[in-house]
Motif scaffolding. Structure first.
Motif, PDB file in Angstrom:
ATOM      1  N   ILE A  83      -8.566 -12.114  -8.395  1.00  0.00           N
ATOM      2  CA  ILE A  83      -7.855 -10.840  -8.554  1.00  0.00           C
ATOM      3  C   ILE A  83      -8.442  -9.803  -7.614  1.00  0.00           C
ATOM      4  O   ILE A  83      -7.713  -9.065  -6.948  1.00  0.00           O
ATOM      5  CB  ILE A  83      -7.901 -10.364 -10.021  1.00  0.00           C
ATOM      6  N   GLU A  84      -9.766  -9.739  -7.540  1.00  0.00           N
ATOM      7  CA  GLU A  84     -10.419  -8.780  -6.640  1.00  0.00           C
ATOM      8  C   GLU A  84     -10.060  -9.049  -5.182  1.00  0.00           C
ATOM      9  O   GLU A  84      -9.837  -8.124  -4.410  1.00  0.00           O
ATOM     10  CB  GLU A  84     -11.937  -8.828  -6.830  1.00  0.00           C
ATOM     11  N   ALA A  85      -9.966 -10.316  -4.799  1.00  0.00           N
ATOM     12  CA  ALA A  85      -9.613 -10.666  -3.421  1.00  0.00           C
ATOM     13  C   ALA A  85      -8.180 -10.231  -3.101  1.00  0.00           C
ATOM     14  O   ALA A  85      -7.913  -9.673  -2.035  1.00  0.00           O
ATOM     15  CB  ALA A  85      -9.770 -12.170  -3.204  1.00  0.00           C
ATOM     16  N   VAL A  86      -7.259 -10.458  -4.039  1.00  0.00           N
ATOM     17  CA  VAL A  86      -5.863 -10.062  -3.825  1.00  0.00           C
ATOM     18  C   VAL A  86      -5.748  -8.536  -3.792  1.00  0.00           C
ATOM     19  O   VAL A  86      -5.061  -7.977  -2.929  1.00  0.00           O
ATOM     20  CB  VAL A  86      -4.946 -10.666  -4.921  1.00  0.00           C
ATOM     21  N   GLU A  87      -6.444  -7.858  -4.706  1.00  0.00           N
ATOM     22  CA  GLU A  87      -6.418  -6.389  -4.702  1.00  0.00           C
ATOM     23  C   GLU A  87      -6.974  -5.828  -3.398  1.00  0.00           C
ATOM     24  O   GLU A  87      -6.439  -4.867  -2.849  1.00  0.00           O
ATOM     25  CB  GLU A  87      -7.221  -5.838  -5.886  1.00  0.00           C
ATOM     26  N   ARG A  88      -8.040  -6.421  -2.898  1.00  0.00           N
ATOM     27  CA  ARG A  88      -8.643  -5.982  -1.641  1.00  0.00           C
ATOM     28  C   ARG A  88      -7.646  -6.135  -0.486  1.00  0.00           C
ATOM     29  O   ARG A  88      -7.491  -5.244   0.337  1.00  0.00           O
ATOM     30  CB  ARG A  88      -9.920  -6.781  -1.363  1.00  0.00           C
ATOM     31  N   GLU A  89      -6.952  -7.258  -0.455  1.00  0.00           N
ATOM     32  CA  GLU A  89      -5.955  -7.497   0.601  1.00  0.00           C
ATOM     33  C   GLU A  89      -4.805  -6.488   0.504  1.00  0.00           C
ATOM     34  O   GLU A  89      -4.369  -5.938   1.516  1.00  0.00           O
ATOM     35  CB  GLU A  89      -5.426  -8.926   0.514  1.00  0.00           C
ATOM     36  N   LEU A  90      -4.340  -6.219  -0.705  1.00  0.00           N
ATOM     37  CA  LEU A  90      -3.263  -5.241  -0.877  1.00  0.00           C
ATOM     38  C   LEU A  90      -3.719  -3.839  -0.480  1.00  0.00           C
ATOM     39  O   LEU A  90      -2.962  -3.081   0.122  1.00  0.00           O
ATOM     40  CB  LEU A  90      -2.761  -5.255  -2.321  1.00  0.00           C
ATOM     41  N   ARG A  91      -4.958  -3.498  -0.823  1.00  0.00           N
ATOM     42  CA  ARG A  91      -5.507  -2.189  -0.433  1.00  0.00           C
ATOM     43  C   ARG A  91      -5.604  -2.067   1.079  1.00  0.00           C
ATOM     44  O   ARG A  91      -5.252  -1.032   1.654  1.00  0.00           O
ATOM     45  CB  ARG A  91      -6.898  -2.013  -1.055  1.00  0.00           C
ATOM     46  N   ASN A  92      -6.068  -3.120   1.724  1.00  0.00           N
ATOM     47  CA  ASN A  92      -6.178  -3.112   3.188  1.00  0.00           C
ATOM     48  C   ASN A  92      -4.815  -2.924   3.834  1.00  0.00           C
ATOM     49  O   ASN A  92      -4.682  -2.178   4.800  1.00  0.00           O
ATOM     50  CB  ASN A  92      -6.815  -4.402   3.697  1.00  0.00           C
ATOM     51  N   ARG A  93      -3.811  -3.583   3.316  1.00  0.00           N
ATOM     52  CA  ARG A  93      -2.460  -3.419   3.857  1.00  0.00           C
ATOM     53  C   ARG A  93      -1.942  -2.007   3.610  1.00  0.00           C
ATOM     54  O   ARG A  93      -1.277  -1.432   4.464  1.00  0.00           O
ATOM     55  CB  ARG A  93      -1.509  -4.423   3.224  1.00  0.00           C
ATOM     56  N   GLY A  94      -2.246  -1.456   2.453  1.00  0.00           N
ATOM     57  CA  GLY A  94      -1.818  -0.093   2.147  1.00  0.00           C
ATOM     58  C   GLY A  94      -2.468   0.920   3.062  1.00  0.00           C
ATOM     59  O   GLY A  94      -1.829   1.882   3.513  1.00  0.00           O
ATOM     60  N   ASN A  95      -3.742   0.713   3.377  1.00  0.00           N
ATOM     61  CA  ASN A  95      -4.442   1.642   4.268  1.00  0.00           C
ATOM     62  C   ASN A  95      -3.904   1.581   5.684  1.00  0.00           C
ATOM     63  O   ASN A  95      -3.854   2.583   6.375  1.00  0.00           O
ATOM     64  CB  ASN A  95      -5.945   1.348   4.269  1.00  0.00           C
ATOM     65  N   LYS A  96      -3.489   0.404   6.121  1.00  0.00           N
ATOM     66  CA  LYS A  96      -2.944   0.271   7.468  1.00  0.00           C
ATOM     67  C   LYS A  96      -1.587   0.943   7.587  1.00  0.00           C
ATOM     68  O   LYS A  96      -1.212   1.418   8.639  1.00  0.00           O
ATOM     69  CB  LYS A  96      -2.806  -1.204   7.844  1.00  0.00           C
ATOM     70  N   ASN A  97      -0.845   0.991   6.484  1.00  0.00           N
ATOM     71  CA  ASN A  97       0.502   1.548   6.510  1.00  0.00           C
ATOM     72  C   ASN A  97       0.532   3.057   6.277  1.00  0.00           C
ATOM     73  O   ASN A  97       1.590   3.664   6.394  1.00  0.00           O
ATOM     74  CB  ASN A  97       1.382   0.865   5.460  1.00  0.00           C
ATOM     75  N   LYS A  98      -0.597   3.630   5.916  1.00  0.00           N
ATOM     76  CA  LYS A  98      -0.620   5.061   5.640  1.00  0.00           C
ATOM     77  C   LYS A  98      -0.545   5.867   6.920  1.00  0.00           C
ATOM     78  O   LYS A  98      -1.094   5.494   7.941  1.00  0.00           O
ATOM     79  CB  LYS A  98      -1.888   5.456   4.892  1.00  0.00           C
ATOM     80  N   LYS A  99       0.118   6.976   6.838  1.00  0.00           N
ATOM     81  CA  LYS A  99       0.227   7.889   7.955  1.00  0.00           C
ATOM     82  C   LYS A  99      -0.877   8.935   7.798  1.00  0.00           C
ATOM     83  O   LYS A  99      -1.076   9.481   6.716  1.00  0.00           O
ATOM     84  CB  LYS A  99       1.606   8.544   7.910  1.00  0.00           C
TER      85      LYS A  99
END
Length: 104
Positions: free
Chosen positions: A58-74
């Motif tokens: 779960i932590e690994a998946v959350e980390r990946e989702l967070r990383n993707r969210g940070n890349k998409n932020k303006k």
């Protein structure tokens, strides 16, 4: 053979991503998760939450989702619109002074 999970618990998992996370070693999780879509990861999260011994996954998946969210932020430079307008006005004045006239 699933890592750290009983065979009967492993058989109950319906999601292919969640199943794969139990089959691969923890060092290979990040590389595997990069290849998955965001929708697949979210579906795997719901399955992992129902499954015992899935905290690390779960932590690994959350980390990946967070990383993707940070890349998409303006990046936002101004906390609100008023400060942005104020800066634009001041910038216009400075441009005018540099060019030798009062307005840009």
């Amino acid at each position: 053979m699933p890592y750290g999970l009983k065979d009967e618990d492993f058989a109950k998992i319906q999601n292919k991503i969640a199943k794969k996370l139990y089959e691969i070693p923890s060092l290979d999780r990040a590389a595997f998760l990069v290849e998955c879509t965001e929708q697949e990861l979210r579906e795997a999260m719901s399955e992992l939450r129902k499954t015992p011994k899935s905290k690390g996954k779960i932590e690994a998946v959350e980390r990946e989702l967070r990383n993707r969210g940070n890349k998409n932020k303006k990046t936002k430079f101004f906390p609100n619109d008023l400060e942005e307008k104020r800066f634009a006005g001041e910038w216009t004045k400075v441009c005018g002074r540099i060019r030798g006239n009062e307005r840009c």
